[in-house]
Design a protein around this motif. Structure first.
Motif, mmCIF file in Angstrom:
data_model
loop_
_atom_site.group_PDB
_atom_site.id
_atom_site.type_symbol
_atom_site.label_atom_id
_atom_site.label_comp_id
_atom_site.label_asym_id
_atom_site.label_seq_id
_atom_site.Cartn_x
_atom_site.Cartn_y
_atom_site.Cartn_z
ATOM 1 N N ALA A 202 0.835 -1.206 0.000
ATOM 2 C CA ALA A 202 0.000 0.000 0.000
ATOM 3 C C ALA A 202 0.868 1.253 0.000
ATOM 4 C CB ALA A 202 -0.933 -0.007 1.207
ATOM 5 N N TYR A 203 1.925 1.252 0.819
ATOM 6 C CA TYR A 203 2.845 2.386 0.851
ATOM 7 C C TYR A 203 3.540 2.543 -0.499
ATOM 8 C CZ TYR A 203 6.821 5.296 2.210
ATOM 9 O OH TYR A 203 7.762 6.295 2.268
ATOM 10 N N ALA A 204 4.034 1.418 -1.037
ATOM 11 C CA ALA A 204 4.754 1.459 -2.310
ATOM 12 C C ALA A 204 3.848 1.938 -3.436
ATOM 13 C CB ALA A 204 5.322 0.080 -2.629
ATOM 14 N N ARG A 205 2.606 1.459 -3.463
ATOM 15 C CA ARG A 205 1.690 1.870 -4.524
ATOM 16 C C ARG A 205 1.350 3.348 -4.424
ATOM 17 N NH1 ARG A 205 -1.895 -3.659 -4.121
ATOM 18 N NH2 ARG A 205 -0.772 -4.822 -5.749
ATOM 19 N N ASP A 206 1.223 3.849 -3.218
ATOM 20 C CA ASP A 206 0.927 5.268 -3.047
ATOM 21 C C ASP A 206 2.028 6.137 -3.647
ATOM 22 O OD1 ASP A 206 -0.474 7.630 -1.894
ATOM 23 O OD2 ASP A 206 1.308 7.711 -0.625
ATOM 24 N N ILE A 207 3.286 5.823 -3.335
ATOM 25 C CA ILE A 207 4.350 6.672 -3.873
ATOM 26 C C ILE A 207 4.578 6.393 -5.359
ATOM 27 C CG2 ILE A 207 5.428 7.015 -1.624
ATOM 28 C CD1 ILE A 207 7.594 5.069 -2.356
ATOM 29 N N ALA A 208 4.306 5.162 -5.797
ATOM 30 C CA ALA A 208 4.429 4.863 -7.231
ATOM 31 C C ALA A 208 3.421 5.664 -8.040
ATOM 32 C CB ALA A 208 4.244 3.369 -7.472
ATOM 33 N N ARG A 209 2.211 5.838 -7.496
ATOM 34 C CA ARG A 209 1.164 6.567 -8.211
ATOM 35 C C ARG A 209 1.292 8.085 -8.063
ATOM 36 N NH1 ARG A 209 -3.703 2.896 -5.666
ATOM 37 N NH2 ARG A 209 -3.574 1.112 -7.088
ATOM 38 N N SER A 210 1.827 8.542 -6.933
ATOM 39 C CA SER A 210 1.723 9.955 -6.567
ATOM 40 C C SER A 210 3.015 10.754 -6.700
ATOM 41 C CB SER A 210 1.226 10.073 -5.111
ATOM 42 O OG SER A 210 0.028 9.358 -4.928
ATOM 43 N N CYS A 211 4.167 10.091 -6.788
ATOM 44 C CA CYS A 211 5.446 10.796 -6.727
ATOM 45 C C CYS A 211 6.221 10.667 -8.033
ATOM 46 C CB CYS A 211 6.294 10.247 -5.573
ATOM 47 S SG CYS A 211 5.486 10.428 -3.960
ATOM 48 N N SER A 212 6.909 11.733 -8.377
ATOM 49 C CA SER A 212 7.719 11.749 -9.596
ATOM 50 C C SER A 212 8.899 10.798 -9.472
ATOM 51 C CB SER A 212 8.236 13.169 -9.840
ATOM 52 O OG SER A 212 9.397 13.169 -10.632
ATOM 53 N N PRO A 213 9.043 9.834 -10.387
ATOM 54 C CA PRO A 213 10.209 8.949 -10.342
ATOM 55 C C PRO A 213 11.532 9.706 -10.420
ATOM 56 C CG PRO A 213 8.528 7.981 -11.720
ATOM 57 C CD PRO A 213 8.070 9.385 -11.408
ATOM 58 N N ARG A 214 11.584 10.763 -11.226
ATOM 59 C CA ARG A 214 12.818 11.548 -11.305
ATOM 60 C C ARG A 214 13.100 12.237 -9.973
ATOM 61 N NH1 ARG A 214 10.890 11.704 -16.511
ATOM 62 N NH2 ARG A 214 12.435 11.600 -18.221
ATOM 63 N N ALA A 215 12.078 12.820 -9.388
ATOM 64 C CA ALA A 215 12.274 13.504 -8.106
ATOM 65 C C ALA A 215 12.716 12.519 -7.031
ATOM 66 C CB ALA A 215 10.992 14.215 -7.691
ATOM 67 N N PHE A 266 3.006 11.090 -13.906
ATOM 68 C CA PHE A 266 4.436 11.266 -14.157
ATOM 69 C C PHE A 266 4.934 10.148 -15.058
ATOM 70 C CE2 PHE A 266 4.033 13.149 -9.800
ATOM 71 C CZ PHE A 266 4.317 14.462 -10.151
ATOM 72 N N GLU A 267 5.893 10.469 -15.917
ATOM 73 C CA GLU A 267 6.503 9.453 -16.764
ATOM 74 C C GLU A 267 7.382 8.536 -15.921
ATOM 75 O OE1 GLU A 267 8.677 11.297 -19.860
ATOM 76 O OE2 GLU A 267 6.894 12.036 -20.929
ATOM 77 N N GLY A 268 7.574 7.293 -16.414
ATOM 78 C CA GLY A 268 8.490 6.372 -15.755
ATOM 79 C C GLY A 268 9.925 6.846 -15.888
ATOM 80 N N LEU A 269 10.797 6.273 -15.108
ATOM 81 C CA LEU A 269 12.203 6.682 -15.099
ATOM 82 C C LEU A 269 12.931 6.046 -16.283
ATOM 83 C CD1 LEU A 269 13.946 8.404 -13.125
ATOM 84 C CD2 LEU A 269 14.802 6.239 -12.215
ATOM 85 N N PRO A 270 13.524 6.844 -17.167
ATOM 86 C CA PRO A 270 14.272 6.264 -18.289
ATOM 87 C C PRO A 270 15.456 5.440 -17.782
ATOM 88 C CG PRO A 270 13.872 8.614 -18.633
ATOM 89 C CD PRO A 270 13.502 8.314 -17.205
ATOM 90 N N PRO A 271 15.808 4.356 -18.464
ATOM 91 C CA PRO A 271 16.918 3.510 -18.011
ATOM 92 C C PRO A 271 18.239 4.247 -17.877
ATOM 93 C CG PRO A 271 15.655 2.396 -19.713
ATOM 94 C CD PRO A 271 15.144 3.804 -19.652
ATOM 95 N N ASP A 272 18.432 5.304 -18.673
ATOM 96 C CA ASP A 272 19.705 6.013 -18.655
ATOM 97 C C ASP A 272 19.670 7.266 -17.773
ATOM 98 O OD1 ASP A 272 17.984 7.484 -20.211
ATOM 99 O OD2 ASP A 272 19.403 7.846 -21.851
ATOM 100 N N PHE A 273 18.629 7.427 -16.973
ATOM 101 C CA PHE A 273 18.542 8.626 -16.136
ATOM 102 C C PHE A 273 19.631 8.609 -15.072
ATOM 103 C CE2 PHE A 273 16.972 10.931 -12.377
ATOM 104 C CZ PHE A 273 16.761 12.176 -12.946
ATOM 105 N N ASP A 274 20.348 9.721 -14.957
ATOM 106 C CA ASP A 274 21.425 9.852 -13.981
ATOM 107 C C ASP A 274 21.052 10.938 -12.973
ATOM 108 O OD1 ASP A 274 23.714 10.062 -12.495
ATOM 109 O OD2 ASP A 274 25.017 10.673 -14.151
ATOM 110 N N PRO A 275 20.661 10.565 -11.742
ATOM 111 C CA PRO A 275 20.250 11.586 -10.767
ATOM 112 C C PRO A 275 21.364 12.553 -10.403
ATOM 113 C CG PRO A 275 20.436 9.431 -9.724
ATOM 114 C CD PRO A 275 20.533 9.202 -11.199
ATOM 115 N N ALA A 276 22.615 12.153 -10.630
ATOM 116 C CA ALA A 276 23.732 13.049 -10.318
ATOM 117 C C ALA A 276 23.711 14.305 -11.173
ATOM 118 C CB ALA A 276 25.060 12.320 -10.495
ATOM 119 N N GLU A 277 23.071 14.237 -12.343
ATOM 120 C CA GLU A 277 23.015 15.403 -13.223
ATOM 121 C C GLU A 277 22.323 16.579 -12.545
ATOM 122 O OE1 GLU A 277 24.320 16.081 -16.131
ATOM 123 O OE2 GLU A 277 25.319 14.140 -16.235
ATOM 124 N N ALA A 278 21.365 16.281 -11.658
ATOM 125 C CA ALA A 278 20.608 17.351 -11.010
ATOM 126 C C ALA A 278 21.456 18.150 -10.032
ATOM 127 C CB ALA A 278 19.394 16.763 -10.288
#
Length: 286
Positions: A202-215, A266-278
């Motif tokens: 339930a917790y996982a589904r809430d954040i999967a539906r409500s939160c930006s994967p990139r964020a 929100f869109e899913g996280l691309p396989p090549d997304f690098d959070p360090a870029e932010a």
């Protein structure tokens, strides 16, 4: 020490893997006949599945749990007996680095359903958030096996439960239950055994539906990356992340969904997304 064989394609049941329609992947340690005792073939399959989840845009959150009544009580006793023979030495170079998944771009939740000790405790601590079944028992175990603190636990544990509590658990190797684990801050939720996986889902589904994967990926990168930075360095990285997201599609969607009182898309996280870029070009605006 001879290297243990890589699991064959006929060994997928060592660790189970499923992904639901909300993008929640459940990774289940599955040696119930051995209470999910850790083995090297299990280790390789476990981390291979985490890699698969990390690179699958359909996966937004990962839950780690155990089959049956145990989470993972530590290294399989047969492996321990082998390592304890006179003249034996560890071949750690052939092992998967335990904390390499600190760079996992997706939230990880441990659903600790039973015994959690030694290297099993390490797997729970790899996760960001821990749910525990009431009655589940924990121990670091190492000193009671004639071992020092393994797999970087002396570094990680004080950052989770504080210095004195970590020393208590590491020096004594004593057993403590889920309720004490919550008091110590080792787990954040304790629920009845029958409700454990449901509560974690339930917790996982809430954040999967409500939160930006990139964020979420960038927040995870910030938290772990800033553990050993100065306040000023972390602040500079924070400003960089703020600039990175300002005007982004995710920010626009987050605001729009809030104003329109609807679930965000929100869109899913691309396989090549690098959070360090932010945070790569960290700066202070003054």
């Amino acid at each position: 020490m001879p290297e243990e064989p890589v699991p064959s394609p006929q060994d997928p049941d060592l660790v189970l893997y499923e992904v639901d329609e909300d993008g929640v992947a459940v990774v289940t340690l599955n040696r119930p006949e051995r209470r999910n005792a850790w083995s090297i073939p299990m280790e390789r399959r476990f981390f291979a599945l985490l890699d698969e989840a990390a690179h699958d845009p359909a996966v937004r959150v990962v839950i780690v749990t155990g089959s049956g009544k145990a989470f993972c009580p530590g290294m399989d006793v047969e492996r321990l007996e082998q390592n304890a023979r006179p003249g034996q030495s560890l071949n750690l170079r052939a092992r998967v680095p335990m904390y390499s998944r600190r760079d996992m771009p997706k939230p990880m939740i441990a659903a600790v359903n039973g015994a959690c000790a030694g290297i099993g405790l390490v797997q729970a601590l790899i996760c960001d958030i821990r749910f525990a079944a009431r009655g589940a028992r924990f121990t670091t175990a190492f000193t009671r096996r004639g071992l020092a603190g393994e797999y970087n636990l002396p570094y990680v544990l004080p950052r989770v439960v504080g210095l004195e509590n970590a020393l208590d658990l590491l020096l004594s190797g004593r057993i403590f239950d889920a309720d004490e684990a919550k008091d110590l801050g080792l787990v954040s939720r304790v629920v009845e055994p029958a409700d454990l996986l449901g509560a974690a889902r339930a917790y996982a589904r809430d954040i999967a539906r409500s939160c930006s994967p990139r964020a979420m990926a960038v927040v995870r990168h910030q938290v772990y990356g800033d553990l050993d930075r100065t306040f000023t360095d972390a602040l500079a990285r924070s400003y960089s992340a703020m600039e990175y997201f300002a005007g982004s599609p995710d920010f626009r969607e987050g605001v729009a969904s809030f104003m329109e009182k609807r679930e965000p898309k929100f869109e899913g996280l691309p396989p090549d997304f690098d959070p360090a870029e932010a945070t790569r070009d960290a700066f202070l605006p003054y």
